[in-house]
Design a protein around this motif. Structure first.
Motif, PDB file in Angstrom:
ATOM      1  N   GLN A 288       0.840  -1.206   0.000  1.00 16.37           N
ATOM      2  CA  GLN A 288       0.000   0.000   0.000  1.00 16.37           C
ATOM      3  C   GLN A 288       0.873   1.254   0.000  1.00 16.37           C
ATOM      4  OE1 GLN A 288      -2.273  -0.467   3.586  1.00 16.37           O
ATOM      5  NE2 GLN A 288      -3.861  -1.693   2.608  1.00 16.37           N
ATOM      6  N   LEU A 289       1.887   1.211   0.845  1.00 16.28           N
ATOM      7  CA  LEU A 289       2.771   2.366   0.996  1.00 16.28           C
ATOM      8  C   LEU A 289       3.514   2.657  -0.304  1.00 16.28           C
ATOM      9  CD1 LEU A 289       3.663   4.200   3.342  1.00 16.28           C
ATOM     10  CD2 LEU A 289       5.561   2.633   3.742  1.00 16.28           C
ATOM     11  N   LEU A 292       1.371   4.185  -3.169  1.00 15.68           N
ATOM     12  CA  LEU A 292       1.106   5.629  -3.042  1.00 15.68           C
ATOM     13  C   LEU A 292       2.383   6.439  -3.251  1.00 15.68           C
ATOM     14  CD1 LEU A 292      -1.398   5.560  -0.051  1.00 15.68           C
ATOM     15  CD2 LEU A 292      -1.921   6.045  -2.441  1.00 15.68           C
ATOM     16  N   MET A 293       3.508   5.909  -2.778  1.00 18.92           N
ATOM     17  CA  MET A 293       4.771   6.627  -3.008  1.00 18.92           C
ATOM     18  C   MET A 293       5.119   6.650  -4.495  1.00 18.92           C
ATOM     19  SD  MET A 293       7.016   5.329   0.241  1.00 18.92           S
ATOM     20  CE  MET A 293       8.494   6.271  -0.176  1.00 18.92           C
ATOM     21  N   LEU A 297       3.565  10.554  -3.502  1.00 23.88           N
ATOM     22  CA  LEU A 297       3.374  10.948  -2.099  1.00 23.88           C
ATOM     23  C   LEU A 297       4.639  10.611  -1.300  1.00 23.88           C
ATOM     24  CD1 LEU A 297       0.389  10.527  -3.179  1.00 23.88           C
ATOM     25  CD2 LEU A 297      -0.219  10.128  -0.812  1.00 23.88           C
ATOM     26  N   THR A 298       4.995  11.456  -0.360  1.00 22.86           N
ATOM     27  CA  THR A 298       6.094  11.103   0.532  1.00 22.86           C
ATOM     28  C   THR A 298       5.636   9.959   1.431  1.00 22.86           C
ATOM     29  OG1 THR A 298       5.395  12.585   2.291  1.00 22.86           O
ATOM     30  CG2 THR A 298       6.871  13.516   0.605  1.00 22.86           C
ATOM     31  N   GLU A 299       6.581   9.350   2.131  1.00 21.46           N
ATOM     32  CA  GLU A 299       6.218   8.236   3.004  1.00 21.46           C
ATOM     33  C   GLU A 299       5.213   8.692   4.073  1.00 21.46           C
ATOM     34  OE1 GLU A 299       9.506   5.964   4.399  1.00 21.46           O
ATOM     35  OE2 GLU A 299       8.288   4.790   5.782  1.00 21.46           O
ATOM     36  N   LEU A 305      -2.541   8.881   4.666  1.00 20.16           N
ATOM     37  CA  LEU A 305      -3.704   8.549   3.833  1.00 20.16           C
ATOM     38  C   LEU A 305      -4.217   7.141   4.143  1.00 20.16           C
ATOM     39  CD1 LEU A 305      -5.437   9.829   1.604  1.00 20.16           C
ATOM     40  CD2 LEU A 305      -3.951   8.746  -0.077  1.00 20.16           C
ATOM     41  N   GLY A 309      -7.848   6.263   5.878  1.00 24.34           N
ATOM     42  CA  GLY A 309      -8.771   5.321   5.245  1.00 24.34           C
ATOM     43  C   GLY A 309      -9.247   4.276   6.232  1.00 24.34           C
ATOM     44  N   LEU A 310      -8.296   3.700   6.960  1.00 23.12           N
ATOM     45  CA  LEU A 310      -8.658   2.659   7.932  1.00 23.12           C
ATOM     46  C   LEU A 310      -9.605   3.212   8.992  1.00 23.12           C
ATOM     47  CD1 LEU A 310      -7.963  -0.276   9.104  1.00 23.12           C
ATOM     48  CD2 LEU A 310      -6.539   1.009  10.697  1.00 23.12           C
ATOM     49  N   THR A 334     -13.871  12.306   0.809  1.00 25.12           N
ATOM     50  CA  THR A 334     -13.319  12.814   2.054  1.00 25.12           C
ATOM     51  C   THR A 334     -12.641  11.721   2.857  1.00 25.12           C
ATOM     52  OG1 THR A 334     -15.485  12.573   2.992  1.00 25.12           O
ATOM     53  CG2 THR A 334     -14.836  14.767   2.341  1.00 25.12           C
ATOM     54  N   ALA A 335     -12.839  10.465   2.467  1.00 23.72           N
ATOM     55  CA  ALA A 335     -12.160   9.383   3.188  1.00 23.72           C
ATOM     56  C   ALA A 335     -10.742   9.253   2.660  1.00 23.72           C
ATOM     57  CB  ALA A 335     -12.896   8.085   3.006  1.00 23.72           C
TER      58      ALA A 335
ATOM     59  N   ASP B  88       9.350   7.837  -4.024  1.00 23.48           N
ATOM     60  CA  ASP B  88       8.571   9.059  -4.275  1.00 23.48           C
ATOM     61  C   ASP B  88       9.388  10.099  -5.044  1.00 23.48           C
ATOM     62  OD1 ASP B  88       9.870   8.967  -1.685  1.00 23.48           O
ATOM     63  OD2 ASP B  88       9.083  10.964  -1.317  1.00 23.48           O
ATOM     64  N   ALA B 103      -2.729  -3.009  -4.839  1.00 24.75           N
ATOM     65  CA  ALA B 103      -2.965  -3.014  -3.389  1.00 24.75           C
ATOM     66  C   ALA B 103      -4.434  -2.718  -3.095  1.00 24.75           C
ATOM     67  CB  ALA B 103      -2.083  -1.978  -2.712  1.00 24.75           C
ATOM     68  N   TYR B 105      -7.045  -1.095  -0.135  1.00 20.17           N
ATOM     69  CA  TYR B 105      -7.008  -0.138   0.973  1.00 20.17           C
ATOM     70  C   TYR B 105      -8.355  -0.119   1.674  1.00 20.17           C
ATOM     71  CZ  TYR B 105      -2.948   1.739  -1.509  1.00 20.17           C
ATOM     72  OH  TYR B 105      -1.740   1.889  -2.136  1.00 20.17           O
ATOM     73  N   GLU B 106      -8.375  -0.564   2.902  1.00 23.92           N
ATOM     74  CA  GLU B 106      -9.626  -0.507   3.659  1.00 23.92           C
ATOM     75  C   GLU B 106     -10.017   0.944   3.898  1.00 23.92           C
ATOM     76  OE1 GLU B 106     -10.551  -2.983   7.055  1.00 23.92           O
ATOM     77  OE2 GLU B 106      -8.653  -4.002   6.700  1.00 23.92           O
ATOM     78  N   GLY B 107     -11.211   1.292   3.496  1.00 26.56           N
ATOM     79  CA  GLY B 107     -11.745   2.605   3.832  1.00 26.56           C
ATOM     80  C   GLY B 107     -11.313   3.742   2.927  1.00 26.56           C
ATOM     81  N   LEU B 108     -10.290   3.544   2.115  1.00 26.39           N
ATOM     82  CA  LEU B 108      -9.841   4.639   1.248  1.00 26.39           C
ATOM     83  C   LEU B 108     -10.707   4.657  -0.007  1.00 26.39           C
ATOM     84  CD1 LEU B 108      -7.649   6.846   0.858  1.00 26.39           C
ATOM     85  CD2 LEU B 108      -6.346   5.158  -0.418  1.00 26.39           C
ATOM     86  N   SER B 112     -10.383   9.452  -3.338  1.00 28.61           N
ATOM     87  CA  SER B 112      -9.169   9.878  -2.638  1.00 28.61           C
ATOM     88  C   SER B 112      -7.930   9.221  -3.232  1.00 28.61           C
ATOM     89  CB  SER B 112      -9.261   9.525  -1.159  1.00 28.61           C
ATOM     90  OG  SER B 112     -10.302  10.237  -0.561  1.00 28.61           O
TER      91      SER B 112
END
Lengths: 335, 261
Positions: A288-289, A292-293, A297-299, A305, A309-310, A334-335, B88, B103, B105-108, B112
């Motif tokens: 996941q990380l 997004l990176m 996105l930075t770490e 984010l 979400g969680l 908005t989530a 990044d 991946a 993502y729960e809830g994302l 977003s």
């Protein structure tokens, strides 16, 4: 500060324009600062009897039998000063076949040494429905002790949904204590979503007893911790009647030197009852990380984010009371 | 290595990315073996080869994923080494990767997720990106990028996020894996859009159907570049000599941990 200035400050801290809210005459609201009721607007079938205490408020709230309040009751609790105590004692009765929802905003935006205690006793009548969503906004200092205690009795065929959220500002110390009993054919959901950082301390204790046949219950907790924050979550679900069904779900994400502990307990004392549980504690998933990176996105941005979400999962996929309060579910994006 | 036909006119085509003598070992095994490849700006490339050839590893090295940063050789992007850059930092230069298994993502929300990547974060652009992969914004924006979406839907949403990002170079790892024919067509449509945007594409595949959407192909086996050239040539070679693979001897020696360099 004048009452009006206090109200403006409280609403400003939670991002609501009070004039927009006050213009909606079909929306009931109660505004409490420290130990004073600053504003009350009721709708038909809703009764509020409030009494001022030295350090807070005692109130009885009643939704009369068969009354179905269309829009969520807006409650704003809080304290604008840096220091103080607010004790709230609530006796909430939703009479048979009534229906209501409450969105409570608890705001302590400047807190350095604030203690907020709530003792609530709730009775959800036969075939009545009640949803309670409590959102906390704290300051950056973490100087708040929040102790919400509630005892809930959901009578036959009643439906109860509660959702506690503290994901803006520092937690400070929080001690959630929920005790719920569900009678036959009742349905109850208890959710808590908390984000801790610094040296925040989070203790969550939720106990539900599915006492009647076909009673259903879900305890759901999501906690994100970073820095030196610590959390202990005790979820206990008992089922003692035939065809009672329950589930306990606890998820915790831990970063830095934070410490998380989850203790799910399920107890079944009837052969036709069924209860399940799952608990997961871990760090942010690397796939996941990295995804997004790889989008730039930075770490830190990516972690934020993922955690948002969680924590917001409970909000975005729920429709309390069958969609009656969809306005309270986050708008897309908005989530 | 076999031939180099199919290379673009070097006067007109600029190299955007170059792997120079990349050798990577994982758990004592040599996964990439002195690999050197050039990719051309604005072109669609395919890295093809059997399982274990080192295709995905090559993509991971280019993106700088964890576990794939300690290697011999160099990776040059627009003439500059990106070897020491984080994921990044590479993304902000315009490089991105679509995973074989996106991946969850729960809830994302989908909204977003796309917005986080988008160069232009307006709602209209986010909606447009979803439409470009054949998904209706009204149905998907509020949904979470989680297990309630099928693999094909998540692949298309990942591609939508990449379209919104407007990158300069995209690595697509197995774009056809786990998806149905209709979803694959939408992915090929997105590929055309990326080409129109001037984006360089590197597809990782062992599928001839995917290979045929490329302009240039590179055949990998045992972490080495075995052949490169036109899609037709590599497709023919792949069919004739890779099924079954005629580099079994190399594979056996690799499995035994012997130096095959």
């Amino acid at each position: 500060m004048s009452d009006n200035a206090l109200l403006q400050a409280m609403y400003q801290s939670i991002g609501i324009n009070p004039h927009d809210l006050w213009a909606q005459l079909d929306v009931a609201r109660i505004e409490i600062h420290a130990n004073r009721v600053l504003g009350v607007h009721l709708v038909q079938g809703l009764e509020v009897d409030a009494r001022q205490l030295d350090d807070g408020i005692e109130a009885r709230i009643l939704v009369a039998k068969g009354v179905r309040i269309a829009k969520p009751i807006q409650v704003c609790f809080g304290m604008i000063p840096e220091n103080g105590v607010q004790r709230v004692i609530l006796d909430i009765v939703v009479e048979n076949e009534a229906r209501a929802g409450v969105v409570a905003h608890c705001t302590f935006p400047n807190a350095r040494n604030i203690r907020h205690e709530m003792d609530a006793r709730l009775t959800i009548g036969r075939h009545a429905e009640y949803a309670y969503i409590e959102r906390h906004v704290h300051g950056a200092e973490g100087g708040v002790v929040v102790i919400p205690r509630s005892k809930v009795h959901v009578l036959e065929g009643g439906r109860y949904h509660t959702d506690f959220e503290l994901i803006r500002g520092r937690v400070g110390q929080i001690e959630i204590d929920v005790e719920l009993t569900g009678e036959a054919h009742s349905a109850s959901e208890v959710a808590a979503r908390v984000s801790g950082s610094g040296n925040d301390r989070i203790n969550i204790k939720e106990v539900a007893h599915l006492a009647g046949p076909y009673a259903r219950g879900v305890l759901q907790t999501s906690v994100a911790l970073r820095d030196h924050a610590q959390a202990v979550v005790y979820n206990t679900l008992r089922a003692s009647a035939p065809h009672a069904r329950g589930h306990v779900d606890c998820k915790e994400i831990v970063q830095g030197n934070a410490v998380a502990k989850a203790v799910p307990v399920v107890e079944v004392t009837h052969p036709k009852a069924h209860v399940t549980h799952e608990a997961a504690i871990g760090s942010v998933d690397s796939r996941q990380l990295e995804t997004l990176m790889s989008r730039g996105l930075t770490e830190d941005e990516a972690v934020d984010l993922i955690i948002q979400g969680l924590l917001l999962k409970g909000r975005s996929d729920r429709r309390p009371l069958g969609g009656a309060y969809q306005s309270e579910v986050l708008p897309a994006g908005t989530a | 290595m076999v031939g180099d036909a199919g290379s673009p006119d070097r006067v007109r085509a600029m190299t955007i990315l170059e792997l120079k003598n990349v050798t990577l070992c994982l758990d004592g095994k040599r996964i990439l073996n002195d690999l050197s490849i050039e990719f051309w700006q604005g072109h669609i490339h395919a890295l093809i080869g059997p399982n274990g050839a080192g295709k995905s590893t090559t993509a991971n090295v280019i993106m700088g994923l964890s576990g794939y940063t300690d290697f011999e050789g160099d990776v040059l992007y627009q003439g500059q080494s990106i070897k020491g850059l984080s994921i990044d930092q590479r993304a902000r230069l315009g490089i991105t990767l679509a995973w074989q298994e996106p991946a969850r993502y729960e809830g994302l929300s989908v909204y977003s997720f796309i917005k986080a990547a988008a160069r232009n974060r307006s709602d209209s652009k986010i909606r447009e990106a979803l439409r470009q992969v054949g998904l209706e914004p009204e149905k998907y924006l509020a949904r979470a990028v989680d297990r309630t979406l099928s693999g094909g839907e998540r692949k298309r949403i990942e591609l939508a996020s990449i379209l919104a990002m407007e990158p300069k170079l995209v690595l697509l790892d197995e774009p056809d894996s786990g998806i149905d024919v209709e979803a694959l067509e939408r992915i090929f449509d997105a590929l055309k859009l990326l080409k129109q945007q001037g984006t360089t594409v590197i597809m990782i595949t062992h599928s001839l159907a995917v290979l045929r959407h490329a302009e240039h192909a590179f055949l990998l086996c045992c972490g080495r570049l075995v052949s490169k050239g036109s899609v037709e040539k590599i497709a023919h070679y792949f069919q004739q000599r890779c099924i079954p693979c005629d580099h079994q001897e190399l594979k056996l020696r690799e499995a035994e941990g012997l130096n095959v360099g």
